[in-house]
Design a protein around this motif. Structure first.
Motif, PDB file in Angstrom:
ATOM      1  N   THR A 417      -8.757 -36.202  24.191  1.00  0.00           N
ATOM      2  CA  THR A 417      -9.309 -35.096  24.872  1.00  0.00           C
ATOM      3  C   THR A 417     -10.581 -34.833  24.247  1.00  0.00           C
ATOM      4  OG1 THR A 417      -7.322 -34.117  25.717  1.00  0.00           O
ATOM      5  CG2 THR A 417      -9.170 -32.917  25.695  1.00  0.00           C
ATOM      6  N   ASN A 418     -11.747 -34.903  24.924  1.00  0.00           N
ATOM      7  CA  ASN A 418     -12.890 -34.651  24.037  1.00  0.00           C
ATOM      8  C   ASN A 418     -13.268 -32.815  23.921  1.00  0.00           C
ATOM      9  OD1 ASN A 418     -15.757 -34.335  23.508  1.00  0.00           O
ATOM     10  ND2 ASN A 418     -16.430 -35.912  25.092  1.00  0.00           N
ATOM     11  N   GLU A 419     -12.799 -32.488  23.157  1.00  0.00           N
ATOM     12  CA  GLU A 419     -13.159 -31.128  22.672  1.00  0.00           C
ATOM     13  C   GLU A 419     -14.412 -30.596  22.855  1.00  0.00           C
ATOM     14  OE1 GLU A 419     -11.048 -30.060  19.028  1.00  0.00           O
ATOM     15  OE2 GLU A 419      -9.500 -31.343  19.587  1.00  0.00           O
ATOM     16  N   CYS A 420     -15.384 -31.688  22.796  1.00  0.00           N
ATOM     17  CA  CYS A 420     -16.949 -31.092  22.901  1.00  0.00           C
ATOM     18  C   CYS A 420     -17.264 -30.845  24.404  1.00  0.00           C
ATOM     19  CB  CYS A 420     -17.700 -32.116  22.389  1.00  0.00           C
ATOM     20  SG  CYS A 420     -17.722 -32.514  20.644  1.00  0.00           S
ATOM     21  N   LEU A 421     -16.399 -30.868  25.164  1.00  0.00           N
ATOM     22  CA  LEU A 421     -16.643 -30.647  26.597  1.00  0.00           C
ATOM     23  C   LEU A 421     -16.295 -29.159  27.074  1.00  0.00           C
ATOM     24  CD1 LEU A 421     -15.281 -33.660  28.407  1.00  0.00           C
ATOM     25  CD2 LEU A 421     -17.649 -33.293  27.924  1.00  0.00           C
ATOM     26  N   GLU A 422     -15.790 -28.368  26.136  1.00  0.00           N
ATOM     27  CA  GLU A 422     -15.490 -27.122  26.111  1.00  0.00           C
ATOM     28  C   GLU A 422     -16.320 -26.230  25.310  1.00  0.00           C
ATOM     29  OE1 GLU A 422     -11.711 -23.893  26.698  1.00  0.00           O
ATOM     30  OE2 GLU A 422     -11.489 -26.017  26.533  1.00  0.00           O
ATOM     31  N   GLY A 425     -17.363 -27.157  22.088  1.00  0.00           N
ATOM     32  CA  GLY A 425     -16.483 -27.430  20.555  1.00  0.00           C
ATOM     33  C   GLY A 425     -16.883 -26.102  19.718  1.00  0.00           C
ATOM     34  N   GLY A 426     -17.638 -25.144  20.121  1.00  0.00           N
ATOM     35  CA  GLY A 426     -17.787 -24.218  19.091  1.00  0.00           C
ATOM     36  C   GLY A 426     -18.881 -24.466  18.001  1.00  0.00           C
ATOM     37  N   CYS A 427     -19.753 -25.587  18.200  1.00  0.00           N
ATOM     38  CA  CYS A 427     -20.684 -26.080  17.422  1.00  0.00           C
ATOM     39  C   CYS A 427     -22.036 -25.568  17.876  1.00  0.00           C
ATOM     40  CB  CYS A 427     -20.576 -27.588  17.162  1.00  0.00           C
ATOM     41  SG  CYS A 427     -18.962 -28.299  16.904  1.00  0.00           S
ATOM     42  N   TRP A 428     -23.275 -25.884  17.198  1.00  0.00           N
ATOM     43  CA  TRP A 428     -24.462 -25.585  17.479  1.00  0.00           C
ATOM     44  C   TRP A 428     -25.078 -26.607  18.558  1.00  0.00           C
ATOM     45  CZ3 TRP A 428     -28.838 -28.853  17.269  1.00  0.00           C
ATOM     46  CH2 TRP A 428     -30.055 -28.091  17.406  1.00  0.00           C
ATOM     47  N   GLN A 429     -25.805 -26.159  19.257  1.00  0.00           N
ATOM     48  CA  GLN A 429     -26.654 -26.944  20.530  1.00  0.00           C
ATOM     49  C   GLN A 429     -27.870 -26.169  20.512  1.00  0.00           C
ATOM     50  OE1 GLN A 429     -24.739 -27.047  24.318  1.00  0.00           O
ATOM     51  NE2 GLN A 429     -23.624 -24.949  24.012  1.00  0.00           N
ATOM     52  N   ASP A 430     -28.622 -27.151  21.191  1.00  0.00           N
ATOM     53  CA  ASP A 430     -30.076 -26.791  21.690  1.00  0.00           C
ATOM     54  C   ASP A 430     -29.981 -27.283  23.166  1.00  0.00           C
ATOM     55  OD1 ASP A 430     -32.611 -26.458  22.699  1.00  0.00           O
ATOM     56  OD2 ASP A 430     -33.531 -27.333  20.554  1.00  0.00           O
ATOM     57  N   PRO A 431     -29.554 -26.354  24.069  1.00  0.00           N
ATOM     58  CA  PRO A 431     -29.553 -26.845  25.534  1.00  0.00           C
ATOM     59  C   PRO A 431     -30.697 -27.446  26.159  1.00  0.00           C
ATOM     60  CG  PRO A 431     -29.292 -24.295  25.266  1.00  0.00           C
ATOM     61  CD  PRO A 431     -29.235 -24.869  23.801  1.00  0.00           C
ATOM     62  N   CYS A 438     -21.606 -31.285  18.063  1.00  0.00           N
ATOM     63  CA  CYS A 438     -20.399 -31.427  18.241  1.00  0.00           C
ATOM     64  C   CYS A 438     -20.282 -32.897  18.253  1.00  0.00           C
ATOM     65  CB  CYS A 438     -19.863 -30.809  19.409  1.00  0.00           C
ATOM     66  SG  CYS A 438     -18.137 -30.712  19.634  1.00  0.00           S
ATOM     67  N   LYS A 439     -19.379 -33.425  17.478  1.00  0.00           N
ATOM     68  CA  LYS A 439     -19.108 -34.842  17.370  1.00  0.00           C
ATOM     69  C   LYS A 439     -17.690 -35.066  17.706  1.00  0.00           C
ATOM     70  CE  LYS A 439     -19.710 -39.112  14.682  1.00  0.00           C
ATOM     71  NZ  LYS A 439     -20.066 -39.627  13.381  1.00  0.00           N
ATOM     72  N   ASP A 440     -17.189 -35.994  18.880  1.00  0.00           N
ATOM     73  CA  ASP A 440     -15.871 -35.950  19.178  1.00  0.00           C
ATOM     74  C   ASP A 440     -15.147 -36.931  18.208  1.00  0.00           C
ATOM     75  OD1 ASP A 440     -13.389 -35.569  20.653  1.00  0.00           O
ATOM     76  OD2 ASP A 440     -14.031 -37.411  21.952  1.00  0.00           O
ATOM     77  N   PHE A 442     -11.153 -38.804  17.229  1.00  0.00           N
ATOM     78  CA  PHE A 442      -9.923 -39.089  17.532  1.00  0.00           C
ATOM     79  C   PHE A 442      -8.963 -37.943  17.027  1.00  0.00           C
ATOM     80  CE2 PHE A 442      -5.560 -40.474  17.250  1.00  0.00           C
ATOM     81  CZ  PHE A 442      -5.205 -41.054  18.237  1.00  0.00           C
ATOM     82  N   ARG A 443      -9.201 -37.209  16.168  1.00  0.00           N
ATOM     83  CA  ARG A 443      -8.422 -36.176  15.508  1.00  0.00           C
ATOM     84  C   ARG A 443      -9.025 -34.907  16.052  1.00  0.00           C
ATOM     85  NH1 ARG A 443      -8.262 -39.789  11.645  1.00  0.00           N
ATOM     86  NH2 ARG A 443      -6.113 -40.504  10.993  1.00  0.00           N
ATOM     87  N   GLY A 444      -9.975 -34.740  16.739  1.00  0.00           N
ATOM     88  CA  GLY A 444     -10.665 -33.558  17.194  1.00  0.00           C
ATOM     89  C   GLY A 444     -12.235 -33.516  17.120  1.00  0.00           C
ATOM     90  N   ARG A 445     -12.839 -32.431  17.084  1.00  0.00           N
ATOM     91  CA  ARG A 445     -14.126 -32.335  16.767  1.00  0.00           C
ATOM     92  C   ARG A 445     -14.678 -31.972  15.603  1.00  0.00           C
ATOM     93  NH1 ARG A 445     -14.487 -27.845  14.816  1.00  0.00           N
ATOM     94  NH2 ARG A 445     -14.693 -26.117  15.566  1.00  0.00           N
ATOM     95  N   MET A 446     -15.902 -32.615  15.201  1.00  0.00           N
ATOM     96  CA  MET A 446     -16.620 -32.164  13.970  1.00  0.00           C
ATOM     97  C   MET A 446     -17.944 -31.579  14.406  1.00  0.00           C
ATOM     98  SD  MET A 446     -15.882 -35.665  11.644  1.00  0.00           S
ATOM     99  CE  MET A 446     -17.111 -35.112  10.473  1.00  0.00           C
ATOM    100  N   CYS A 447     -18.425 -30.622  13.773  1.00  0.00           N
ATOM    101  CA  CYS A 447     -19.446 -29.813  13.840  1.00  0.00           C
ATOM    102  C   CYS A 447     -20.362 -30.232  12.713  1.00  0.00           C
ATOM    103  CB  CYS A 447     -19.423 -28.413  13.644  1.00  0.00           C
ATOM    104  SG  CYS A 447     -18.706 -27.576  15.149  1.00  0.00           S
ATOM    105  N   GLU A 448     -21.158 -31.348  13.044  1.00  0.00           N
ATOM    106  CA  GLU A 448     -22.123 -32.111  12.203  1.00  0.00           C
ATOM    107  C   GLU A 448     -23.468 -32.387  12.980  1.00  0.00           C
ATOM    108  OE1 GLU A 448     -21.578 -36.416  11.074  1.00  0.00           O
ATOM    109  OE2 GLU A 448     -20.468 -35.516   9.710  1.00  0.00           O
TER     110      GLU A 448
END
Length: 615
Positions: A417-422, A425-431, A438-440, A442-448
C-alpha cells in the motif's frame, strides 16, 4: 507395496546425514515473528510466535488488532456460527486465539478466516519449545481449504496464552501487535534466495503447487535477477542408499553413481512407470542448466527451461526423457554439450561434484535449519514459512531488501500500500511544483528531502525542505523570495550562493520576504546639490536641474551645455593628445624596425663570410 514403504522409510531416515562416512544430526529451525502486548498496561511485553507453514505471513509488515477468545468452540475445529461471531470493543481487526488439539492447525485457521479473523494465534497445550505448524497431507484436504488460507498464523506458548486468556476473562481489552519486520533478514540491497525443488511431477498436490508457483513467479524472478536485485539458486534434495543395500534392485532403480544419489519412485511402485534414478538424473540436468546459463550471464533461463520442460516433457504424458529435455534446451539456445559435461557419468562409481554440493547443503548450519520439506524456499538464509504462491513469496523476498533499495516490482499494488497517497504520508510537500519528501518503500513511507532534476533538497523531510547547490534557483526559486512588478523581476536566490537566500540590491529582509528600500526617504541617494530623487521598486531615479546631467557613480550633477570656446579648447587638447600618441607610435614602430633590420644584416654578413672561408 510394503517393500517400497520400507525402502522409502530407510531413505527418509538418512535424508539429513550428508554422506555415508560423515553423519550430521538433523536440526530443524523454527522461524518466528514478534508478538507484542500493547494493552492492558500490566501485560505489556514482547513474545515469540512460530510462523505457520501455510497462509500468508505478513513479511516486512505489522498487524495490530484486538484479541478474541471464546470458551465455546475454543479449538476452532468446526465453523463458527453467526454472521459476526467475533465481537470486540473496537473497530480494529480481530486476532483470534484458539486452543491446540482435536484437528489440524490449518483447519483451525481456515475456520477463523471464514468467520472474519485477520490473524490466528494457536495456544499450545503443553509446555515445550515452539514448533512449526505444518499443513496436513493432501488426502485430508478434500475441500482444498489449505490453498485458500490467506491470513497469517502463529503458535504461542501455553504460559503466554494463559495470561492473554485470563485478561480477556477479566473484561480487559487486549490489543496485540504482530510484527514480521525482523522475521526476514534485510542486510543490504540484494536478496539471495534458493528454491529447494524437484523435477518430479507425479507427487500430487505438492508437485502441482510447486509447478504453478514456478510458472506464475517466473516473470517477477527474471525481472529481479536481470536488474541485479536478487541472486537466485535452484536446489534439489537427494538421498543416498546405505552401503549394505547398494546392490539391491531397489537401490539400482532409484539411485545413480552406485547408490550415492537417490530419489523415491515417482509412482510409489517399483514395478511400473518411471524410476527414482530418472528423477535424480533430470534434477542433475536442471542444476547444470542453471550453472551453464549462469556462466554466460543468463542464469534466469533456468525459469524458462523448467516451465517449458514441465509442459513439454511431463511424466503424465510419458515424455519425461533426455531427448525431450534436449529439445527444450535447443529451443532456448542452451549449449547441450556443456550441460552434458557438467552432468558427468551417472554410472561411474565416483562422487558427482554437483550433486555432492546439493547433498551437503541440505544440512543446516549456523542459524539456518535443515531442509526437510519439499518444496522449500530459503531467503537470506532463513526458511520461508507460508503458502508457496506468487504474491506471498514476492512479499517475503521484498522484505529481504534493505529499506528503500527494493525493485519497483516490490511496490506493485497487489502486495504493498502506497502510504504517500494519503495526506502525503505526513511529509513535507510543495503542491505548487508537485514536489514531495514522501518516499514509498516496502516497509512503509520515509520522509526524505528529494532530488529534483539533479538538485538536492535539504531539511528534516517532515516540515521543511529547501533546494541547495547549483541550479537550485531554477526550482521554485530555491525556496527564496521572488516578485515581479511593471515588467521587472527580482529574486533573493543566487546561483553564486549555494545555500542561503539574500535580498537583492534595493531590497531588505531575511531572503524569505524582501521589501523595497526607499533610498530617497532614507537619504541613501541623490544627495548632491540640485538633485531630485524619485523612489522606484527595487531602485531609484535621480534628476538634476535643467542643463545638468546626473553622474550616478559620483552622485553629482554636471552642466550639460558650455561655451563654444570651451568646447574648442577641449577638442584642441583632445586632438593634440591623440596626435602626439599616434606620432609616437609611428616613430617607435619604424625606428625599431630599422634597428632590427640593421642587426639582422650584420649577423647575416658574418654568417656568409664564415661559410666562404670554410669553402
Amino acid at each position: 507395496m510394503s517393500i517400497f514403504v520400507e525402502f522409502i522409510a530407510l531413505l527418509l531416515l538418512l535424508t539429513l546425514f550428508g554422506s555415508c562416512t560423515t553423519p550430521v544430526y538433523a536440526r530443524f529451525v523454527v522461524e518466528k515473528n514478534s508478538i507484542s502486548v500493547i494493552a492492558p498496561e500490566r501485560l505489556r511485553s514482547k513474545n515469540d510466535g512460530s510462523i505457520g507453514n501455510f497462509g500468508v505471513p505478513n513479511y516486512g509488515g505489522t498487524l495490530m488488532g484486538s484479541l478474541f477468545y471464546s470458551e465455546k468452540g475454543s479449538k476452532g475445529c468446526a465453523s463458527f456460527e453467526g454472521d459476526n461471531p467475533f465481537k470486540t470493543r473496537s473497530s480494529r481487526p480481530t486476532i483470534l486465539i484458539v486452543d491446540r488439539g482435536d484437528c489440524y492447525f490449518a483447519l483451525k485457521v481456515w475456520h477463523a478466516q471464514e468467520a472474519g479473523a485477520a490473524a490466528v494465534l494457536v495456544a499450545d497445550n503443553v509446555d515445550e519449545p515452539l514448533i512449526t505448524m505444518d499443513s496436513p497431507g493432501e488426502n485430508v484436504d478434500s475441500d482444498g481449504y489449505i490453498e485458500k488460507i490467506t491470513i497469517p498464523s502463529a503458535l504461542i506458548t501455553r504460559i503466554f496464552a494463559e495470561s492473554l486468556k485470563k485478561a480477556l476473562q477479566n473484561g480487559d481489552e487486549v490489543i496485540i501487535k504482530l510484527d514480521w519486520t525482523e522475521s526476514m533478514p534485510h542486510p543490504d540491497d540484494r536478496v539471495e534466495y534458493e528454491l529447494w525443488t524437484n523435477s518430479n511431477d507425479e507427487c500430487g498436490v505438492r508437485c502441482d503447487e510447486q509447478m504453478n508457483f514456478v510458472k506464475n513467479f517466473k516473470g517477477h524472478a527474471q525481472i529481479l535477477e536481470k536488474g541485479g536485485y536478487t541472486l537466485f539458486t535452484p536446489r534439489y534434495i537427494t538421498w543416498y542408499c546405505p552401503e549394505a543395500f547398494i546392490l539391491s534392485s531397489q537401490c539400482k532403480s532409484q539411485c545413480i553413481n552406485h547408490g550415492r544419489y537417490c530419489a523415491p519412485d515417482p509412482e510409489q511402485d517399483f514395478s511400473k512407470g518411471y524410476d527414482g534414478k530418472d528423477v535424480v538424473f533430470e534434477n542433475l540436468r536442471q542444476l547444470c542448466v542453471h550453472r551453464v546459463a549462469n556462466e554466460s550471464n543468463r542464469s534466469w533461463v533456468w525459469w524458462d527451461f523448467v516451465t517449458d520442460f514441465h509442459v513439454r516433457c511431463s511424466m503424465k504424458n510419458k515424455r519425461y526423457s533426455q531427448e525431450c529435455a534436449e529439445d527444450v534446451m535447443k529451443s532456448l539456445d542452451l549449449p547441450i554439450e556443456k550441460i552434458n559435461k557438467c552432468m558427468g557419468d551417472p554410472e561411474a562409481d565416483v562422487e558427482n561434484v554437483v550433486l555432492k554440493t546439493e547433498q551437503d547443503l541440505q544440512v543446516g548450519r549456523g542459524s539456518r535449519g535443515d531442509v526437510t520439506i519439499l518444496p522449500t524456499l530459503v531467503i537470506n538464509n532463513v526458511q520461508y514459512r507460508g503458502k508457496l504462491e506468487r504474491t506471498a513469496v514476492l512479499k517475503a523476498i521484498c522484505a529481504g531488501f534493505k529499506e528503500a533499495t527494493e525493485s519497483a516490482v516490490c511496490l506493485s499494488g497487489d502486495i504493498e500500500t502506497n502510504e504517500c497517497l494519503e495526506r502525503n504520508g505526513g511529509c513535507w510537500q510543495d503542491p505548487q511544483f508537485n514536489i514531495s519528501a514522501c518516499k514509498d518503500t516496502f516497509r512503509g513511507r520515509m520522509c526524505e528531502c528529494p532530488v529534483v532534476n539533479g538538485v538536492q533538497y535539504h531539511g528534516d523531510g517532515f516540515t521543511s525542505c529547501a533546494a541547495v547547490g547549483p541550479g537550485r534557483c531554477a526550482l521554485n526559486n530555491g525556496g527564496c523570495w521572488s516578485d515581479s512588478k511593471s515588467g521587472n523581476t527580482f529574486s533573493a536566490c543566487s546561483d553564486s550562493d549555494l545555500t542561503g537566500c539574500r535580498c537583492p540590491s534595493g531590497f531588505h529582509g531575511d531572503g524569505q520576504t524582501c521589501e523595497d528600500i526607499d533610498e530617497c526617504k532614507e537619504r541613501l541617494a541623490c544627495q548632491c546639490d540640485g538633485c531630485s530623487c524619485t523612489n522606484l521598486w527595487g531602485g531609484y531615479e535621480c534628476k538634476c536641474n535643467a542643463n545638468h546631467i546626473y553622474i550616478r557613480e559620483h552622485d553629482t550633477c554636471i552642466a550639460k551645455n558650455t561655451s563654444s570656446f570651451a568646447w574648442f579648447v577641449s577638442m584642441f587638447v583632445l586632438a593634440a593628445v591623440v596626435g602626439t600618441g599616434l606620432a609616437g607610435y609611428i616613430f617607435y614602430k619604424y625606428r625599431l624596425r630599422s634597428y632590427m633590420d640593421s642587426e639582422i644584416m650584420a649577423i647575416m654578413s658574418q654568417f656568409i663570410g664564415i661559410t666562404r672561408k670554410e669553402s
